[in-house]
Design a protein around this motif. Sequence first.
Motif, PDB file in Angstrom:
ATOM      1  N   SER A 359     -11.607   2.245 -16.766  1.00 30.94           N
ATOM      2  CA  SER A 359     -11.680   1.000 -16.000  1.00 30.94           C
ATOM      3  C   SER A 359     -10.623   0.032 -16.521  1.00 30.94           C
ATOM      4  O   SER A 359     -10.341   0.006 -17.733  1.00 30.94           O
ATOM      5  CB  SER A 359     -13.073   0.380 -16.137  1.00 30.94           C
ATOM      6  OG  SER A 359     -13.199  -0.787 -15.364  1.00 30.94           O
ATOM      7  N   GLU A 365     -15.377  -4.118 -12.683  1.00 28.27           N
ATOM      8  CA  GLU A 365     -15.132  -3.136 -11.628  1.00 28.27           C
ATOM      9  C   GLU A 365     -16.437  -2.714 -10.964  1.00 28.27           C
ATOM     10  O   GLU A 365     -17.467  -2.522 -11.615  1.00 28.27           O
ATOM     11  CB  GLU A 365     -14.443  -1.897 -12.204  1.00 28.27           C
ATOM     12  CG  GLU A 365     -14.175  -0.828 -11.148  1.00 28.27           C
ATOM     13  CD  GLU A 365     -13.491   0.404 -11.716  1.00 28.27           C
ATOM     14  OE1 GLU A 365     -13.251   1.343 -10.923  1.00 28.27           O
ATOM     15  OE2 GLU A 365     -13.204   0.439 -12.930  1.00 28.27           O
ATOM     16  N   ARG A 367     -17.629   0.376  -8.619  1.00 27.88           N
ATOM     17  CA  ARG A 367     -17.152   1.697  -8.214  1.00 27.88           C
ATOM     18  C   ARG A 367     -18.265   2.452  -7.488  1.00 27.88           C
ATOM     19  O   ARG A 367     -19.413   2.486  -7.952  1.00 27.88           O
ATOM     20  CB  ARG A 367     -16.709   2.482  -9.448  1.00 27.88           C
ATOM     21  CG  ARG A 367     -16.263   3.906  -9.177  1.00 27.88           C
ATOM     22  CD  ARG A 367     -15.807   4.599 -10.440  1.00 27.88           C
ATOM     23  NE  ARG A 367     -14.618   3.957 -10.999  1.00 27.88           N
ATOM     24  CZ  ARG A 367     -13.663   4.604 -11.641  1.00 27.88           C
ATOM     25  NH1 ARG A 367     -13.743   5.910 -11.796  1.00 27.88           N
ATOM     26  NH2 ARG A 367     -12.634   3.955 -12.146  1.00 27.88           N
ATOM     27  N   GLY A 387     -12.296   6.272  -6.716  1.00 28.21           N
ATOM     28  CA  GLY A 387     -12.422   4.884  -7.123  1.00 28.21           C
ATOM     29  C   GLY A 387     -12.890   3.973  -6.003  1.00 28.21           C
ATOM     30  O   GLY A 387     -13.222   4.413  -4.902  1.00 28.21           O
ATOM     31  N   PRO A 388     -12.899   2.660  -6.252  1.00 28.03           N
ATOM     32  CA  PRO A 388     -13.500   1.713  -5.318  1.00 28.03           C
ATOM     33  C   PRO A 388     -12.739   1.498  -4.022  1.00 28.03           C
ATOM     34  O   PRO A 388     -13.274   0.936  -3.076  1.00 28.03           O
ATOM     35  CB  PRO A 388     -13.571   0.422  -6.139  1.00 28.03           C
ATOM     36  CG  PRO A 388     -12.489   0.552  -7.159  1.00 28.03           C
ATOM     37  CD  PRO A 388     -12.440   2.007  -7.488  1.00 28.03           C
TER      38      PRO A 388
END
Length: 425
Positions: A359, A365, A367, A387-388
């Motif tokens: 991260s 973050e 996710r 990932g996001p």
Amino acid sequence: MTATAEFEAAAGELTPLADYLGSVLRRLRALPALDLDLTQAHGNVLAENVLAAHPYPAFDQAGIDGYAARAEDLVSPGHGRPVRLHVVGDLSASSWRPARLTPNTCFSVAAGAPLPVGADVIVPVDCTDQGMAAVEIHQVPKRGYGIRHCGEELAVGAVLARSGGIVTPAVVAVLAASGIGHVVVRPTPRVVIIATGDELVEAGRVSQPGQIVDVNSHALTAAAAEAGAHAYRVGIADDDPEVLRSLLDDQVPRSDLIITTGGSGTGPGDMVRRVLSRRDGSRVGSVTFTDVALYPSSILGFGTIGSTDEVPIVCLPGDPGAALIGFEVLARPIIQLLAGAEPVFRPSVRGHLLETVMSPGGLREFRPALVAERRGGGYTVQPLAGGPRTLAGLAEANGLLVLGERVTTAAAGSTVDVLLLDRRR
């Protein structure tokens, strides 16, 4: 310099997410309460406690079909011999004339029928020969069986539903049973979603060079509806200052919250920021764009617009993944707050991480992840690939893994926080 190093270098200039959310939410209040018919209030949030004005049940009544009798008349005359009673009448749920039992008699009753005076037990039909003029009782229930006494479920003054709770179908049933036809609730927030950008084209076609299909306005309209709002998709607005100002002015009277996507950066084509920022000085409103310690969606805009009635506005990034995460972090809590819901944030659990993840330092973050309950208790958390910013991961996820600003590596086997997403089927 790597992307992670750039994030870390800028971290000192970013506003912590918790501080940012606190400053935004403190500026808002729940929408003014209104009185609604009970059926119309379904799905709204109660603005005050609701107390029972009448008992429930409202009178002593039969809880089952059978025969209303006196327990003292059900004593068997001898071993193995059934009890025999005279049936002196039938009572249904619509019966209203007072009825009284005399020794060795009973009434045939339907569930919901008023209890005859003197009756203290209901003999189920299956325990009898189902006689009409006289009935033989083969199995004798205990005194009080099959009877619902006045107020045994809800007494006068009992709290039927609490302020901040949602009016569910079960709550509607309880309130109606207690003689309540109207309740005071917070109105459902009206949320308008606008996507901005000359490059955007309507959904239903494939992107070409110089074109990007409008994903955000459709996705965020669905997200706002899922959050409990009346969501309205306005569509695509071109990067024209006057067009954008006119569109926003037009939406103010019909909105409790406006959400825009795109144009929130610092580039020459980021028209939303130019039109809405304090430096613009326009009549539309005043919005502050903040670099938040959030990944993705680091730039978020919030403020109010409207010359008379100020309406809050949230400005999200144009990247679809970042926009959806920004909605979860900022717009959804605002919708919950306007609706009077408590709490405003999604529920979270702590789970066992199944895979090591990296991260960016200095950023919080969010996710996409799959959350599953473990045998014996607890949860497992499986981060999803990409990932996001990956729409496929967001579509599959039932949770958002939360990695704090100081986390650069979360090892497999560690315990992590995860927000639980709604997945209504």
